[in-house]
Design a protein around this motif. Structure first.
Motif, PDB file in Angstrom:
ATOM      1  N   LEU A  46      18.996  19.169  52.004  1.00 43.61           N
ATOM      2  CA  LEU A  46      19.528  18.920  53.344  1.00 43.61           C
ATOM      3  C   LEU A  46      18.940  19.907  54.359  1.00 43.61           C
ATOM      4  O   LEU A  46      18.514  19.513  55.456  1.00 43.61           O
ATOM      5  CB  LEU A  46      21.047  19.023  53.342  1.00 43.61           C
ATOM      6  CG  LEU A  46      21.741  18.877  54.711  1.00 43.61           C
ATOM      7  CD1 LEU A  46      21.441  17.512  55.321  1.00 43.61           C
ATOM      8  CD2 LEU A  46      23.244  19.092  54.576  1.00 43.61           C
ATOM      9  N   GLY A  47      18.896  21.177  53.978  1.00 43.42           N
ATOM     10  CA  GLY A  47      18.345  22.178  54.884  1.00 43.42           C
ATOM     11  C   GLY A  47      16.888  21.924  55.193  1.00 43.42           C
ATOM     12  O   GLY A  47      16.442  22.075  56.344  1.00 43.42           O
ATOM     13  N   GLN A  73      21.180  20.330  46.359  1.00 39.21           N
ATOM     14  CA  GLN A  73      21.308  19.420  47.514  1.00 39.21           C
ATOM     15  C   GLN A  73      21.339  20.176  48.832  1.00 39.21           C
ATOM     16  O   GLN A  73      20.930  19.647  49.868  1.00 39.21           O
ATOM     17  CB  GLN A  73      22.556  18.530  47.376  1.00 39.21           C
ATOM     18  CG  GLN A  73      23.870  19.274  47.428  1.00 39.21           C
ATOM     19  CD  GLN A  73      24.315  19.775  46.075  1.00 39.21           C
ATOM     20  OE1 GLN A  73      23.500  19.892  45.153  1.00 39.21           O
ATOM     21  NE2 GLN A  73      25.610  20.068  45.927  1.00 39.21           N
ATOM     22  N   SER A  74      21.806  21.421  48.816  1.00 37.87           N
ATOM     23  CA  SER A  74      21.804  22.224  50.045  1.00 37.87           C
ATOM     24  C   SER A  74      20.381  22.509  50.494  1.00 37.87           C
ATOM     25  O   SER A  74      20.064  22.464  51.692  1.00 37.87           O
ATOM     26  CB  SER A  74      22.558  23.546  49.822  1.00 37.87           C
ATOM     27  OG  SER A  74      23.923  23.312  49.573  1.00 37.87           O
ATOM     28  N   LEU A  75      19.486  22.772  49.538  1.00 39.20           N
ATOM     29  CA  LEU A  75      18.083  22.995  49.881  1.00 39.20           C
ATOM     30  C   LEU A  75      17.443  21.728  50.438  1.00 39.20           C
ATOM     31  O   LEU A  75      16.655  21.782  51.383  1.00 39.20           O
ATOM     32  CB  LEU A  75      17.312  23.464  48.640  1.00 39.20           C
ATOM     33  CG  LEU A  75      17.640  24.862  48.115  1.00 39.20           C
ATOM     34  CD1 LEU A  75      16.825  25.159  46.857  1.00 39.20           C
ATOM     35  CD2 LEU A  75      17.365  25.915  49.182  1.00 39.20           C
ATOM     36  N   HIS A  90      23.550  23.535  43.247  1.00 41.11           N
ATOM     37  CA  HIS A  90      23.619  23.294  44.693  1.00 41.11           C
ATOM     38  C   HIS A  90      22.232  23.055  45.309  1.00 41.11           C
ATOM     39  O   HIS A  90      21.937  23.463  46.428  1.00 41.11           O
ATOM     40  CB  HIS A  90      24.284  24.490  45.394  1.00 41.11           C
ATOM     41  CG  HIS A  90      25.678  24.752  44.915  1.00 41.11           C
ATOM     42  ND1 HIS A  90      26.773  24.054  45.371  1.00 41.11           N
ATOM     43  CD2 HIS A  90      26.148  25.634  43.991  1.00 41.11           C
ATOM     44  CE1 HIS A  90      27.866  24.492  44.757  1.00 41.11           C
ATOM     45  NE2 HIS A  90      27.509  25.462  43.903  1.00 41.11           N
ATOM     46  N   ARG A 145      24.103  28.727  52.587  1.00 44.62           N
ATOM     47  CA  ARG A 145      25.101  28.346  51.576  1.00 44.62           C
ATOM     48  C   ARG A 145      24.502  28.444  50.179  1.00 44.62           C
ATOM     49  O   ARG A 145      25.126  28.986  49.245  1.00 44.62           O
ATOM     50  CB  ARG A 145      25.576  26.913  51.854  1.00 44.62           C
ATOM     51  CG  ARG A 145      26.591  26.374  50.850  1.00 44.62           C
ATOM     52  CD  ARG A 145      27.043  24.980  51.278  1.00 44.62           C
ATOM     53  NE  ARG A 145      28.060  24.453  50.366  1.00 44.62           N
ATOM     54  CZ  ARG A 145      27.781  23.743  49.279  1.00 44.62           C
ATOM     55  NH1 ARG A 145      26.508  23.486  48.949  1.00 44.62           N
ATOM     56  NH2 ARG A 145      28.767  23.292  48.518  1.00 44.62           N
ATOM     57  N   PHE A 146      23.268  27.931  50.029  1.00 47.48           N
ATOM     58  CA  PHE A 146      22.618  27.995  48.717  1.00 47.48           C
ATOM     59  C   PHE A 146      22.371  29.450  48.303  1.00 47.48           C
ATOM     60  O   PHE A 146      22.547  29.811  47.131  1.00 47.48           O
ATOM     61  CB  PHE A 146      21.294  27.227  48.757  1.00 47.48           C
ATOM     62  CG  PHE A 146      20.505  27.339  47.479  1.00 47.48           C
ATOM     63  CD1 PHE A 146      20.792  26.526  46.406  1.00 47.48           C
ATOM     64  CD2 PHE A 146      19.483  28.280  47.359  1.00 47.48           C
ATOM     65  CE1 PHE A 146      20.067  26.638  45.217  1.00 47.48           C
ATOM     66  CE2 PHE A 146      18.762  28.400  46.181  1.00 47.48           C
ATOM     67  CZ  PHE A 146      19.056  27.578  45.099  1.00 47.48           C
ATOM     68  N   ILE A 182      21.984  26.620  57.860  1.00 49.67           N
ATOM     69  CA  ILE A 182      23.311  26.726  57.236  1.00 49.67           C
ATOM     70  C   ILE A 182      23.281  26.334  55.751  1.00 49.67           C
ATOM     71  O   ILE A 182      23.795  27.077  54.899  1.00 49.67           O
ATOM     72  CB  ILE A 182      24.337  25.888  58.015  1.00 49.67           C
ATOM     73  CG1 ILE A 182      24.503  26.460  59.432  1.00 49.67           C
ATOM     74  CG2 ILE A 182      25.675  25.840  57.291  1.00 49.67           C
ATOM     75  CD1 ILE A 182      25.403  25.642  60.329  1.00 49.67           C
ATOM     76  N   PRO A 183      22.676  25.176  55.383  1.00 49.68           N
ATOM     77  CA  PRO A 183      22.616  24.853  53.943  1.00 49.68           C
ATOM     78  C   PRO A 183      21.825  25.881  53.146  1.00 49.68           C
ATOM     79  O   PRO A 183      22.166  26.173  51.987  1.00 49.68           O
ATOM     80  CB  PRO A 183      21.920  23.480  53.922  1.00 49.68           C
ATOM     81  CG  PRO A 183      22.179  22.895  55.272  1.00 49.68           C
ATOM     82  CD  PRO A 183      22.154  24.073  56.198  1.00 49.68           C
ATOM     83  N   PHE A 184      20.762  26.440  53.733  1.00 49.63           N
ATOM     84  CA  PHE A 184      20.006  27.475  53.034  1.00 49.63           C
ATOM     85  C   PHE A 184      20.871  28.717  52.796  1.00 49.63           C
ATOM     86  O   PHE A 184      20.825  29.335  51.720  1.00 49.63           O
ATOM     87  CB  PHE A 184      18.756  27.854  53.835  1.00 49.63           C
ATOM     88  CG  PHE A 184      17.586  26.946  53.590  1.00 49.63           C
ATOM     89  CD1 PHE A 184      16.773  27.127  52.476  1.00 49.63           C
ATOM     90  CD2 PHE A 184      17.310  25.903  54.450  1.00 49.63           C
ATOM     91  CE1 PHE A 184      15.683  26.291  52.236  1.00 49.63           C
ATOM     92  CE2 PHE A 184      16.233  25.061  54.224  1.00 49.63           C
ATOM     93  CZ  PHE A 184      15.419  25.247  53.113  1.00 49.63           C
TER      94      PHE A 184
END
Length: 336
Positions: free
Chosen positions: A271-272, A267-269, A265, A252-253, A248-250
């Motif tokens: 977290l993912g 931080q999405s990478l 963004h 989103r990024f 999901i974070p990937f």
């Protein structure tokens, strides 16, 4: 056929006479009934009271070792003295010992390996509504792990055949009740349940300080059993959820990156990546757990054979063993 009734005790001089006097002296299909007192570090007159009531079999711990160790040591003693069936009750007289015959009957008839008394916890007056709910939830979780349909998994009033005891190995230090059900269910032992009405409460439980401690320790025992017999239930689902959550974070990024805003963004990478690494670790642990499971099966097979050498072959299983199985075992022993 010899039945051993083992009574784990910790300072039970007041209630032990009620237990001993209510144990039946004759059961249909049983040749002899022996009483075994497992003294788990008592400091009162428990042993003297037992001797006054004619008990001759004792296992004594110098200090308190816990219920699981008491059960295991009692079983070892009973098997060493020729037990065909071992019945476990309690020294506080919470169980109706006059129903021991009903517990033993399915094993004597050859249709069950383990019989567990159903205390009908919903009808026990001194159980709070919360405790009744937790007992029900705990039984359902154990039934999922063991693939059984038992109404009262926490009941300690039980009867075990010799064959069942050969196949069960106690590893927990808290309570053997749920662990043995999960082991028995996964080893395809036949388990029956017999409804009983418990006696009036005589004292508070010494197994745990409060319901929360009981829930915590029981939860640990159930989780350990899950990891032993069904590691994919915990590690497989946890790994799959973390892998999916990590995507999901990937995603989103990627959406922000397509829009030209990816630089803000990162931080999405991060977290993912962390979630994906966690998921991969769960899957790696699942592979290791599965390999350990294979090793455990081989070790348990050796333990079963050692018990047969130490305590003798169970006549109930020997009679039902097919000629092909006998030939295979003899051939294996001949090769070794």
């Amino acid at each position: 056929m010899k039945v051993f009734v083992q009574v784990p005790c910790l300072n039970e001089e007041k209630t032990l006479p009620l237990v001993l006097e209510s144990i039946p002296t004759a059961i249909p299909g049983v040749d002899s009934i022996e009483i075994l007192i497992v003294d788990d570090g008592s400091t009162d007159r428990t042993i003297e009271v037992a001797k006054e009531h004619g008990v001759t079999h004792f296992v004594r711990h110098a200090r308190n070792m816990g219920l699981a160790r008491s059960f295991r040591d009692g079983v070892d003693y009973a098997l060493a003295h020729g037990a065909d069936i071992v019945v476990n009750t309690d020294g506080d007289n919470q169980y109706p010992q006059d129903r021991i015959g009903d517990l033993v009957a399915p094993i004597v008839a050859g249709r069950a390996d383990i019989v567990i008394a159903d205390r009908q916890t919903s009808k026990i007056a001194h159980f709070s509504a919360f405790k009744k709910l937790m007992q029900n939830v705990g039984s359902k979780v154990v039934n999922i792990a063991a693939e059984t349909k038992l109404p009262d998994a926490a009941s300690g009033f039980r009867a075990y055949s010799k064959a069942a005891l050969y196949r069960l190995n106690i590893v927990t230090q808290f309570s053997y009740c749920m662990e043995t059900i999960i082991q028995a269910g996964n080893k395809r032992l036949r388990i029956e349940s017999v409804p009983v009405t418990t006696n009036a409460k005589t004292r508070e439980s010494r197994l745990f300080k409060n319901i929360w401690q009981h829930m915590f320790k029981s939860g640990l025992a159930i989780t350990r059993s899950f990891l032993m017999f069904k590691p994919y239930v915990i590690l497989g689902w946890l790994g799959a959820i973390m892998l999916l959550a990590g995507l999901i974070p990937f995603l989103r990024f990627f959406i922000f990156w397509v829009q030209g805003e990816g630089a803000g963004h990162i931080q999405s990478l991060i977290l993912g990546s962390a979630m994906l690494v966690g998921g991969l670790l769960c899957l790696a642990l699942l592979v290791i757990a599965d390999l350990l499971r294979t090793n455990r099966v081989l070790i348990e097979d050796q333990l079963e054979r050692i018990k047969e050498i130490q305590y003798g072959t169970d006549p109930m299983t020997a009679d039902t063993q097919s000629p092909n199985e006998m030939t295979e075992r003899e051939q294996t022993q001949g090769l070794t």
